[in-house]
Design a protein around this motif. Structure first.
Motif, PDB file in Angstrom:
ATOM      1  N   ALA A 150      12.106   0.281  13.287  1.00  0.00           N
ATOM      2  CA  ALA A 150      11.510   0.067  15.008  1.00  0.00           C
ATOM      3  C   ALA A 150      12.469   1.650  15.432  1.00  0.00           C
ATOM      4  O   ALA A 150      11.945   2.858  16.251  1.00  0.00           O
ATOM      5  CB  ALA A 150      12.399  -0.394  15.534  1.00  0.00           C
ATOM      6  N   GLU A 151      13.392   1.861  14.999  1.00  0.00           N
ATOM      7  CA  GLU A 151      14.343   3.252  15.334  1.00  0.00           C
ATOM      8  C   GLU A 151      13.520   4.667  14.429  1.00  0.00           C
ATOM      9  O   GLU A 151      13.005   6.283  15.492  1.00  0.00           O
ATOM     10  CB  GLU A 151      15.808   3.764  14.653  1.00  0.00           C
ATOM     11  CG  GLU A 151      16.550   4.314  15.072  1.00  0.00           C
ATOM     12  CD  GLU A 151      17.438   4.567  15.852  1.00  0.00           C
ATOM     13  OE1 GLU A 151      18.964   5.364  15.426  1.00  0.00           O
ATOM     14  OE2 GLU A 151      18.406   3.074  15.832  1.00  0.00           O
ATOM     15  N   LEU A 152      13.279   4.349  13.206  1.00  0.00           N
ATOM     16  CA  LEU A 152      12.616   5.248  12.637  1.00  0.00           C
ATOM     17  C   LEU A 152      11.207   5.812  12.873  1.00  0.00           C
ATOM     18  O   LEU A 152      10.106   6.472  12.565  1.00  0.00           O
ATOM     19  CB  LEU A 152      12.859   5.543  11.547  1.00  0.00           C
ATOM     20  CG  LEU A 152      14.414   5.707  10.634  1.00  0.00           C
ATOM     21  CD1 LEU A 152      14.503   5.889   9.968  1.00  0.00           C
ATOM     22  CD2 LEU A 152      15.491   7.322  11.727  1.00  0.00           C
ATOM     23  N   GLY A 153      10.718   3.905  13.554  1.00  0.00           N
ATOM     24  CA  GLY A 153       9.383   4.316  13.639  1.00  0.00           C
ATOM     25  C   GLY A 153       8.518   4.472  12.730  1.00  0.00           C
ATOM     26  O   GLY A 153       7.735   4.534  12.233  1.00  0.00           O
ATOM     27  N   ILE A 154       8.662   3.283  11.445  1.00  0.00           N
ATOM     28  CA  ILE A 154       8.176   3.084   9.837  1.00  0.00           C
ATOM     29  C   ILE A 154       8.586   1.702   9.584  1.00  0.00           C
ATOM     30  O   ILE A 154       9.041   0.734  10.842  1.00  0.00           O
ATOM     31  CB  ILE A 154       9.186   3.844   9.477  1.00  0.00           C
ATOM     32  CG1 ILE A 154      10.720   2.973   8.636  1.00  0.00           C
ATOM     33  CG2 ILE A 154       9.395   5.262   8.721  1.00  0.00           C
ATOM     34  CD1 ILE A 154      11.411   3.416   7.813  1.00  0.00           C
ATOM     35  N   THR A 155       7.316   1.527   8.443  1.00  0.00           N
ATOM     36  CA  THR A 155       7.437  -0.137   8.513  1.00  0.00           C
ATOM     37  C   THR A 155       8.719  -0.193   7.628  1.00  0.00           C
ATOM     38  O   THR A 155       9.157   0.308   7.026  1.00  0.00           O
ATOM     39  CB  THR A 155       6.221  -0.028   7.696  1.00  0.00           C
ATOM     40  OG1 THR A 155       5.374   0.596   6.234  1.00  0.00           O
ATOM     41  CG2 THR A 155       5.038   0.233   8.800  1.00  0.00           C
ATOM     42  N   ARG A 156       8.083  -1.538   7.580  1.00  0.00           N
ATOM     43  CA  ARG A 156       9.491  -2.185   6.534  1.00  0.00           C
ATOM     44  C   ARG A 156       9.199  -2.031   5.108  1.00  0.00           C
ATOM     45  O   ARG A 156      10.097  -1.652   4.452  1.00  0.00           O
ATOM     46  CB  ARG A 156      10.201  -4.080   6.709  1.00  0.00           C
ATOM     47  CG  ARG A 156       9.948  -4.048   7.650  1.00  0.00           C
ATOM     48  CD  ARG A 156      10.145  -5.737   7.208  1.00  0.00           C
ATOM     49  NE  ARG A 156      10.843  -6.739   6.827  1.00  0.00           N
ATOM     50  CZ  ARG A 156      12.893  -6.346   7.251  1.00  0.00           C
ATOM     51  NH1 ARG A 156      13.265  -6.269   8.183  1.00  0.00           N
ATOM     52  NH2 ARG A 156      12.847  -7.095   6.044  1.00  0.00           N
ATOM     53  N   GLU A 183      29.483   0.440  13.835  1.00  0.00           N
ATOM     54  CA  GLU A 183      27.626  -0.107  14.249  1.00  0.00           C
ATOM     55  C   GLU A 183      26.739  -0.323  12.897  1.00  0.00           C
ATOM     56  O   GLU A 183      26.938   0.529  12.475  1.00  0.00           O
ATOM     57  CB  GLU A 183      27.028   1.234  15.395  1.00  0.00           C
ATOM     58  CG  GLU A 183      25.270   0.307  16.089  1.00  0.00           C
ATOM     59  CD  GLU A 183      25.224   1.056  16.911  1.00  0.00           C
ATOM     60  OE1 GLU A 183      23.961   1.246  16.863  1.00  0.00           O
ATOM     61  OE2 GLU A 183      25.328   2.385  17.228  1.00  0.00           O
ATOM     62  N   TYR A 184      26.357  -1.386  13.543  1.00  0.00           N
ATOM     63  CA  TYR A 184      25.278  -1.730  12.604  1.00  0.00           C
ATOM     64  C   TYR A 184      24.662  -1.927  12.501  1.00  0.00           C
ATOM     65  O   TYR A 184      23.910  -2.705  13.004  1.00  0.00           O
ATOM     66  CB  TYR A 184      26.118  -3.060  10.880  1.00  0.00           C
ATOM     67  CG  TYR A 184      27.125  -2.772  10.518  1.00  0.00           C
ATOM     68  CD1 TYR A 184      27.056  -1.626   9.305  1.00  0.00           C
ATOM     69  CD2 TYR A 184      28.167  -2.547  10.296  1.00  0.00           C
ATOM     70  CE1 TYR A 184      28.247  -1.133   8.185  1.00  0.00           C
ATOM     71  CE2 TYR A 184      29.442  -2.530   9.917  1.00  0.00           C
ATOM     72  CZ  TYR A 184      29.274  -1.754   8.451  1.00  0.00           C
ATOM     73  OH  TYR A 184      30.647  -1.568   8.109  1.00  0.00           O
ATOM     74  N   LEU A 185      23.207  -1.235  12.252  1.00  0.00           N
ATOM     75  CA  LEU A 185      21.445  -1.303  12.249  1.00  0.00           C
ATOM     76  C   LEU A 185      20.718  -2.745  11.361  1.00  0.00           C
ATOM     77  O   LEU A 185      21.674  -1.924   9.889  1.00  0.00           O
ATOM     78  CB  LEU A 185      20.837  -0.048  11.974  1.00  0.00           C
ATOM     79  CG  LEU A 185      21.364   0.949  13.318  1.00  0.00           C
ATOM     80  CD1 LEU A 185      20.439   1.778  13.076  1.00  0.00           C
ATOM     81  CD2 LEU A 185      21.259   0.081  14.660  1.00  0.00           C
ATOM     82  N   SER A 186      20.155  -3.358  11.656  1.00  0.00           N
ATOM     83  CA  SER A 186      19.633  -4.846  10.709  1.00  0.00           C
ATOM     84  C   SER A 186      18.266  -3.541  10.373  1.00  0.00           C
ATOM     85  O   SER A 186      17.917  -2.350  11.197  1.00  0.00           O
ATOM     86  CB  SER A 186      19.260  -5.684  11.478  1.00  0.00           C
ATOM     87  OG  SER A 186      18.177  -5.417  11.906  1.00  0.00           O
ATOM     88  N   ILE A 187      17.769  -3.399   9.097  1.00  0.00           N
ATOM     89  CA  ILE A 187      16.462  -3.215   8.930  1.00  0.00           C
ATOM     90  C   ILE A 187      15.102  -3.269   9.837  1.00  0.00           C
ATOM     91  O   ILE A 187      15.038  -2.318   9.933  1.00  0.00           O
ATOM     92  CB  ILE A 187      16.179  -3.376   7.312  1.00  0.00           C
ATOM     93  CG1 ILE A 187      17.217  -4.136   6.285  1.00  0.00           C
ATOM     94  CG2 ILE A 187      14.520  -3.046   7.312  1.00  0.00           C
ATOM     95  CD1 ILE A 187      17.188  -2.858   6.003  1.00  0.00           C
ATOM     96  N   PRO A 188      14.779  -4.205  10.890  1.00  0.00           N
ATOM     97  CA  PRO A 188      13.737  -3.907  11.172  1.00  0.00           C
ATOM     98  C   PRO A 188      13.973  -3.234  12.829  1.00  0.00           C
ATOM     99  O   PRO A 188      13.409  -2.560  13.228  1.00  0.00           O
ATOM    100  CB  PRO A 188      13.793  -5.629  12.053  1.00  0.00           C
ATOM    101  CG  PRO A 188      14.274  -6.560  11.332  1.00  0.00           C
ATOM    102  CD  PRO A 188      15.608  -6.406  10.235  1.00  0.00           C
ATOM    103  N   ASP A 189      15.274  -2.619  12.873  1.00  0.00           N
ATOM    104  CA  ASP A 189      16.027  -1.951  13.902  1.00  0.00           C
ATOM    105  C   ASP A 189      16.361  -0.440  13.187  1.00  0.00           C
ATOM    106  O   ASP A 189      15.744   0.261  14.409  1.00  0.00           O
ATOM    107  CB  ASP A 189      17.446  -2.509  14.395  1.00  0.00           C
ATOM    108  CG  ASP A 189      18.264  -4.132  14.609  1.00  0.00           C
ATOM    109  OD1 ASP A 189      16.855  -4.362  15.787  1.00  0.00           O
ATOM    110  OD2 ASP A 189      19.285  -4.068  15.152  1.00  0.00           O
TER     111      ASP A 189
END
Length: 64
Positions: A15-21, A6-12
């Motif tokens: 969102a999961e960590l509750g941080i900004t890009r 399973e790969y996560l995108s940067i936006p994913d």
């Protein structure tokens, strides 16, 4: 039977960590972000297992 990666995108991830890009890219510049895979189109992906390992490496020891 093998498990699908399973790969996560940067936006994913953000969102999961509750941080900004911006925070993610600051961590990455400092070498403090989880390992990333760069796709041929330049997009970054984070393997779920790498994220879990990264999070586990940041757990604080509980002093008794």
């Amino acid at each position: 039977m093998s498990r699908r990666r399973e790969y996560l995108s940067i936006p994913d991830l953000c969102a999961e960590l509750g941080i900004t890009r911006d925070t993610f890219y600051k961590w990455r510049a400092k070498g403090a972000a989880p390992s990333c895979t760069k796709l041929p189109n330049g997009a970054l992906r984070i393997l779920r297992d790498d994220l879990e390992n990264w999070l586990n490496s940041r757990k604080e020891a509980v002093l008794r």
